[in-house]
Design an enzyme around this catalytic site. Structure first.
Site, PDB file in Angstrom:
ATOM      1  N   GLY A 120      -5.719   2.806  -2.785  1.00 26.80           N
ATOM      2  CA  GLY A 120      -7.024   3.398  -3.017  1.00 26.80           C
ATOM      3  C   GLY A 120      -6.941   4.518  -4.034  1.00 26.80           C
ATOM      4  N   ASP A 159      -0.111   4.985   1.222  1.00 28.74           N
ATOM      5  CA  ASP A 159      -0.291   5.932   2.328  1.00 28.74           C
ATOM      6  C   ASP A 159      -0.256   5.232   3.681  1.00 28.74           C
ATOM      7  OD1 ASP A 159      -0.711   8.280   0.635  1.00 28.74           O
ATOM      8  OD2 ASP A 159      -2.532   7.235   0.022  1.00 28.74           O
ATOM      9  N   ASP A 185       0.866  -1.168   0.000  1.00 29.27           N
ATOM     10  CA  ASP A 185       0.000   0.000   0.000  1.00 29.27           C
ATOM     11  C   ASP A 185       0.911   1.229   0.000  1.00 29.27           C
ATOM     12  OD1 ASP A 185      -2.367   1.556   0.290  1.00 29.27           O
ATOM     13  OD2 ASP A 185      -2.038   1.649   2.442  1.00 29.27           O
TER      14      ASP A 185
END
Length: 79
Positions: free
Chosen positions: A44, A11, A9
């Site tokens: 995301g 962040d 991922d």
């Protein structure tokens, strides 16, 4: 031959709390790639939001974007 893939991922995982990439992460990923591992991102974010990191890490594997709703093939530039 066993292939290894590192997926991370962005962040709060790859980027620290100030949105910088820690030097330790850069070194670790460079070491892994030098030793045959592949590397990509899961986020995301959309494609525009990850492109600076794609360029920084010279990612060639497909990206997992929009919380898994999109898989984007970097090499062929298509979803």
């Amino acid at each position: 031959m066993i292939k290894k893939l590192i997926v991370t991922d962005i962040d709060g995982t790859l980027l620290d709390s100030t949105s910088n990439i820690p030097q330790s992460a850069i070194k670790a990923l460079a070491y892994a790639k030098e030793n045959g591992a592949y590397f990509t991102l899961a986020s995301g974010r959309t494609l525009n939001g990850v492109m600076p990191l794609v360029d920084t890490f010279k990612i060639t594997c497909p990206l997992i974007l929009a919380n898994g709703a999109i898989v984007y093939d970097i090499k062929n530039q298509k979803t």
